[in-house]
Design a protein around this motif. Structure first.
Motif, PDB file in Angstrom:
ATOM      1  N   LEU A  54       3.736   6.904  14.597  1.00 47.70           N
ATOM      2  CA  LEU A  54       2.195   6.655  14.188  1.00 47.70           C
ATOM      3  C   LEU A  54       1.939   7.530  13.107  1.00 47.70           C
ATOM      4  N   PHE A  55       1.314   6.942  11.983  1.00 46.24           N
ATOM      5  CA  PHE A  55       0.926   7.777  10.848  1.00 46.24           C
ATOM      6  C   PHE A  55      -0.664   8.585  10.998  1.00 46.24           C
ATOM      7  N   TYR A  56      -1.011   9.638  10.689  1.00 47.74           N
ATOM      8  CA  TYR A  56      -2.100  10.279  11.007  1.00 47.74           C
ATOM      9  C   TYR A  56      -2.681  10.385   9.451  1.00 47.74           C
ATOM     10  N   VAL A  57      -3.743   9.825   8.972  1.00 45.36           N
ATOM     11  CA  VAL A  57      -4.321   9.877   7.597  1.00 45.36           C
ATOM     12  C   VAL A  57      -5.389  10.223   7.700  1.00 45.36           C
ATOM     13  N   PRO A  58      -5.787  11.744   7.115  1.00 44.49           N
ATOM     14  CA  PRO A  58      -7.055  12.323   7.341  1.00 44.49           C
ATOM     15  C   PRO A  58      -8.424  11.605   6.544  1.00 44.49           C
ATOM     16  N   ASP A  59      -7.969  10.875   5.440  1.00 44.54           N
ATOM     17  CA  ASP A  59      -9.106  10.329   4.495  1.00 44.54           C
ATOM     18  C   ASP A  59      -8.754   8.799   4.057  1.00 44.54           C
ATOM     19  N   LEU A  60      -9.497   8.064   4.125  1.00 43.40           N
ATOM     20  CA  LEU A  60      -8.998   6.566   3.628  1.00 43.40           C
ATOM     21  C   LEU A  60      -8.609   6.766   2.471  1.00 43.40           C
ATOM     22  N   ARG A  61      -9.198   7.552   1.375  1.00 46.71           N
ATOM     23  CA  ARG A  61      -8.759   7.761   0.118  1.00 46.71           C
ATOM     24  C   ARG A  61      -7.428   7.844  -0.087  1.00 46.71           C
ATOM     25  N   LEU A  62      -6.535   8.280   0.913  1.00 47.68           N
ATOM     26  CA  LEU A  62      -5.223   8.593   0.772  1.00 47.68           C
ATOM     27  C   LEU A  62      -4.359   7.162   1.113  1.00 47.68           C
ATOM     28  N   ILE A  63      -5.055   6.082   1.114  1.00 41.62           N
ATOM     29  CA  ILE A  63      -4.330   5.015   1.227  1.00 41.62           C
ATOM     30  C   ILE A  63      -4.522   4.164   0.126  1.00 41.62           C
ATOM     31  N   LYS A  64      -3.647   3.967  -0.672  1.00 44.28           N
ATOM     32  CA  LYS A  64      -4.103   3.058  -1.938  1.00 44.28           C
ATOM     33  C   LYS A  64      -3.122   1.870  -2.203  1.00 44.28           C
ATOM     34  N   ILE A  65      -4.069   0.785  -2.500  1.00 48.79           N
ATOM     35  CA  ILE A  65      -3.203  -0.463  -2.756  1.00 48.79           C
ATOM     36  C   ILE A  65      -2.563  -0.607  -3.960  1.00 48.79           C
ATOM     37  N   GLU A  66      -1.292  -0.789  -4.040  1.00 49.03           N
ATOM     38  CA  GLU A  66      -0.526  -0.669  -5.016  1.00 49.03           C
ATOM     39  C   GLU A  66      -0.691  -2.234  -5.836  1.00 49.03           C
ATOM     40  N   THR A  67      -0.369  -3.146  -4.771  1.00 47.65           N
ATOM     41  CA  THR A  67      -0.433  -4.557  -5.148  1.00 47.65           C
ATOM     42  C   THR A  67      -0.874  -5.495  -4.165  1.00 47.65           C
ATOM     43  N   VAL A 126       0.806  -1.302   0.184  1.00 48.60           N
ATOM     44  CA  VAL A 126      -0.042   0.122  -0.008  1.00 48.60           C
ATOM     45  C   VAL A 126       0.891   1.202  -0.055  1.00 48.60           C
ATOM     46  N   LEU A 127       0.069   2.389  -0.488  1.00 45.03           N
ATOM     47  CA  LEU A 127       0.794   3.651  -0.599  1.00 45.03           C
ATOM     48  C   LEU A 127       0.072   4.518   0.559  1.00 45.03           C
ATOM     49  N   ILE A 128       0.723   5.162   1.551  1.00 38.07           N
ATOM     50  CA  ILE A 128      -0.049   5.906   2.442  1.00 38.07           C
ATOM     51  C   ILE A 128       0.480   7.174   2.436  1.00 38.07           C
ATOM     52  N   GLU A 129      -0.487   8.194   2.175  1.00 35.88           N
ATOM     53  CA  GLU A 129      -0.048   9.540   2.499  1.00 35.88           C
ATOM     54  C   GLU A 129      -0.767  10.111   3.823  1.00 35.88           C
ATOM     55  N   GLY A 130       0.108  10.700   4.680  1.00 39.70           N
ATOM     56  CA  GLY A 130      -0.243  11.065   5.885  1.00 39.70           C
ATOM     57  C   GLY A 130       0.911  12.113   6.750  1.00 39.70           C
ATOM     58  N   VAL A 131       0.723  12.088   7.911  1.00 40.21           N
ATOM     59  CA  VAL A 131       1.427  12.976   8.544  1.00 40.21           C
ATOM     60  C   VAL A 131       2.176  12.093   9.795  1.00 40.21           C
ATOM     61  N   CYS A 132       3.294  11.898   9.901  1.00 37.83           N
ATOM     62  CA  CYS A 132       3.994  10.978  10.737  1.00 37.83           C
ATOM     63  C   CYS A 132       4.075  11.868  12.182  1.00 37.83           C
ATOM     64  N   GLY A 133       3.797  10.859  13.191  1.00 42.27           N
ATOM     65  CA  GLY A 133       3.873  11.404  14.659  1.00 42.27           C
ATOM     66  C   GLY A 133       4.753  10.286  15.529  1.00 42.27           C
ATOM     67  N   SER A 134       5.160  10.964  16.619  1.00 45.36           N
ATOM     68  CA  SER A 134       6.078  10.055  17.508  1.00 45.36           C
ATOM     69  C   SER A 134       5.176   9.705  18.570  1.00 45.36           C
ATOM     70  N   LEU A 135       5.845   8.417  19.115  1.00 41.32           N
ATOM     71  CA  LEU A 135       5.006   7.792  20.502  1.00 41.32           C
ATOM     72  C   LEU A 135       6.245   7.617  21.364  1.00 41.32           C
ATOM     73  N   PHE A 136       5.969   8.081  22.445  1.00 40.67           N
ATOM     74  CA  PHE A 136       6.886   8.109  23.579  1.00 40.67           C
ATOM     75  C   PHE A 136       6.368   7.469  24.945  1.00 40.67           C
ATOM     76  N   ASN A 137       7.341   6.954  25.424  1.00 40.42           N
ATOM     77  CA  ASN A 137       6.811   6.242  26.918  1.00 40.42           C
ATOM     78  C   ASN A 137       6.972   7.238  28.087  1.00 40.42           C
ATOM     79  N   THR A 138       6.723   7.046  29.167  1.00 37.95           N
ATOM     80  CA  THR A 138       6.901   7.720  30.309  1.00 37.95           C
ATOM     81  C   THR A 138       7.866   8.516  30.777  1.00 37.95           C
ATOM     82  N   ASN A 139       9.133   7.953  30.054  1.00 38.79           N
ATOM     83  CA  ASN A 139      10.586   8.238  30.329  1.00 38.79           C
ATOM     84  C   ASN A 139      10.988   9.246  29.051  1.00 38.79           C
TER      85      ASN A 139
END
Length: 123
Positions: free
Chosen positions: A50-63, A30-43
């Motif tokens: 984590l990718f934030y994708v505003p609309d399902l149409r921004l995920i396209k099946i390539e193969t 798949v090809l995903i268009e979105g914004v990348c975020g970071s996940l941190f623990n308590t330390n």
């Protein structure tokens, strides 16, 4: 949804309805268009992305993942690289809910280990 890429995995947050079935996307490229975020623990250590994708149409099946016959499973090949999950189809012969599912295709059988307890009809 969880996406595997290379040797790692990351989560994608996208608005979907619970009724949508994405099982056909398993092991597809798949090809995903979105914004990348970071996940941190308590330390405050980076533990993932984590990718934030505003609309399902921004995920396209390539193969699309191909369905494979039972007879092609578990064959040795020195040229094969890492194993992927595979898509199979068969007739339900027997089920142990929450443990295993037994499928039949022509004269061959396949045991699928699963923790899902959704009851399926034999045949």
């Amino acid at each position: 949804m969880t996406v595997a890429s290379g040797g790692g995995r990351f989560n994608v947050r996208v608005a979907i309805t619970r009724e949508q079935d994405f099982s056909s996307w398993i092991d597809s490229d798949v090809l995903i268009e979105g914004v990348c975020g970071s996940l941190f623990n308590t330390n405050r250590q980076l533990i993932g992305v984590l990718f934030y994708v505003p609309d399902l149409r921004l995920i396209k099946i390539e193969t699309q993942a191909k369905e494979v016959p039972f007879s092609s499973l578990m064959r040795f090949s020195p040229a094969k690289g890492p194993q992927h999950r595979v898509r199979v189809q068969g007739v339900v012969a027997y089920q142990q809910p929450g443990r295993a599912l037994f499928l039949q295709e022509d004269a061959q059988g396949l045991r699928v280990l699963t923790s899902q307890d959704t009851k399926l009809a034999v045949g």
